[in-house]
Design an enzyme around this catalytic site. Structure first.
Site, PDB file in Angstrom:
ATOM      1  N   ASP A  22     -10.480  -1.791  -7.593  1.00  0.00           N
ATOM      2  CA  ASP A  22      -9.776  -0.737  -8.526  1.00  0.00           C
ATOM      3  C   ASP A  22      -8.654  -1.193  -9.220  1.00  0.00           C
ATOM      4  OD1 ASP A  22      -8.424  -0.854  -6.061  1.00  0.00           O
ATOM      5  OD2 ASP A  22      -7.651   1.065  -6.141  1.00  0.00           O
ATOM      6  N   HIS A 255      -1.690  -7.541  -0.845  1.00  0.00           N
ATOM      7  CA  HIS A 255      -2.659  -6.991   0.098  1.00  0.00           C
ATOM      8  C   HIS A 255      -4.234  -7.579  -0.253  1.00  0.00           C
ATOM      9  CE1 HIS A 255       0.031  -4.059   1.427  1.00  0.00           C
ATOM     10  NE2 HIS A 255       0.437  -3.767   0.469  1.00  0.00           N
TER      11      HIS A 255
HETATM   12  C1  BDR Z   1      -4.181  -1.058  -1.145  1.00  0.00           C
HETATM   13  O1  BDR Z   1      -3.974  -0.038  -1.858  1.00  0.00           O
HETATM   14  C2  BDR Z   1      -3.660  -0.254  -3.329  1.00  0.00           C
HETATM   15  O2  BDR Z   1      -2.651   0.075  -3.909  1.00  0.00           O
HETATM   16  C3  BDR Z   1      -3.791  -1.917  -3.265  1.00  0.00           C
HETATM   17  O3  BDR Z   1      -4.617  -2.305  -4.432  1.00  0.00           O
HETATM   18  C4  BDR Z   1      -4.459  -2.375  -2.155  1.00  0.00           C
HETATM   19  O4  BDR Z   1      -5.678  -2.068  -2.233  1.00  0.00           O
HETATM   20  C5  BDR Z   1      -3.080  -1.269  -0.306  1.00  0.00           C
HETATM   21  O5  BDR Z   1      -2.785  -0.183   0.670  1.00  0.00           O
HETATM   22 CA    CA Z   2      -7.322  -2.292  -4.416  1.00  0.00          CA
END
Ligand code: BDR
Ligand code: CA
Length: 339
Positions: A22, A255
């Protein structure tokens, strides 16, 4: 050329990856890592609502495909969760346009694959039995829809790796509620189905992604030596970096790229096995819980779910070295080797 460790070499040529994403500031960085990684073959990009609405994240994927000459096709996925409505988009984290509000030239974007993402996943998995790894770094809706439409793909997928969850290891809890991580609470029903299916899942949750930090020194090196991809990662993440200030971090937690790093070099991670379930209602909605096999409980529903892997530790220094090294192939091998 970058030196590939034994661990990476072992996987060389083995991983055909569909990236379910995303984009999203950190999703975009993970995509650039994957597309530059010598032991990963990106065969598809599927989009899912989350860091922005489905139209925006799909446009961002197409933009990245064009700008960085990524061959993999893009298929558009789910616009909302299996149950209920999508939550408001986190523009305060990823910007209004999902990519840190940097200017995007969206003229003449490539066409997307006409199939919906879950159908693209089904077709690719069936055409490449035992070879496809699904790397999902957003809500797990597309994967759950693929399973629902074609449950037989569970036995044909090589591996499912997700960025998602928080398992209270070393005190790491949720980032949306005290117990829930964003990708899981964004579609808890889908996440529960993905963890409960008979395919091998590895969760790279906040427990490890919060250990992998790009700080000012690393970001400066990326900007100076990381070429077009490095500059893009730094430019698009300026707001993301500001967002992290409230947590006392100068820089940001890595992340989604940490899940991509797991694919490239799984030996950097320590895993724990056990069934994982997701809370789908009530105050703890979105919580991910792994059954601990060292404890004895009366027989129950937990025993039915298959063992899955949860990452409980990571060699963060080597993970960051690997990430930087992928974008800085001109550096000496010793600086970038993960060996
Ligand atoms: C996840 O949430 C999204 O904001 C980031 O892309 C990542 O996949 C981290 O909690
Ligand atoms: Ca993500």
């Amino acid at each position: 050329m970058m030196q590939i460790s034994d661990d990476m070499a072992m996987r060389a040529g083995l991983s055909k990856v569909i990236f379910d994403t995303d984009p999203g500031v950190d999703d975009a960085a993970a995509l650039l890592f994957l597309s530059a990684c010598p032991n990963i073959r990106l065969v598809g990009i599927t989009t899912v609502f989350g860091n922005s609405d489905i139209e925006t994240v799909t446009r961002n994927a197409l933009y990245l495909k064009k700008r960085f000459s990524i061959a993999a096709p893009v298929a558009k996925g789910a616009e909302g969760p299996l149950v209920g409505q999508a939550a408001a988009v986190p523009a305060h984290i990823h910007g209004q346009n999902g990519l840190g509000d940097i200017e995007l030239d969206e003229r003449a974007l490539p066409l997307r694959d006409e199939r919906p993402a879950h159908r693209f996943i089904i077709d690719m998995v069936k055409a490449n039995p035992g070879e496809i790894t699904l790397l999902a770094v957003g809500r797990l809706t597309n994967l759950a829809l693929a399973l629902k439409e074609a449950p037989e793909i569970a036995s044909l997928v090589r591996e499912v790796v997700i960025m998602g969850g928080a398992f209270s290891i070393d005190g790491h809890n949720g980032n949306v509620t005290p117990v829930a991580e964003a990708n899981i609470i964004g579609d808890p029903h889908a996440a529960d189905e993905v963890f409960s299916a008979a395919w091998p899942v590895t969760a790279i949750g906040l427990d490890v992604t919060r250990k992998v930090v790009l700080g000012p020194a690393e970001l400066a090196r990326l900007e100076t030596h990381g070429g077009a991809a490095g500059r893009f990662i730094v430019d698009s993440s300026r707001g993301y970096r500001l967002f992290h200030k409230q947590f006392g971090i100068d820089g940001y937690w890595v992340h989604d790229s940490t899940a991509a790093i797991y694919l490239a070099s799984p030996g950097l991670f320590r895993l724990r096995k056990g069934p994982v379930r997701v809370v789908t209602e009530g105050i703890a909605i979105g919580q991910t819980i792994q059954r601990d096999w060292s404890k004895i409980y009366p027989a129950g529903e937990w025993d039915m779910a298959p063992d899955q892997n949860v990452a409980i530790d990571v060699d963060a220094r080597r993970a960051v070295d690997l990430l930087l090294g992928i974008h800085m192939p001109s550096l000496t091998p010793s600086m970038v080797s993960v060996k």
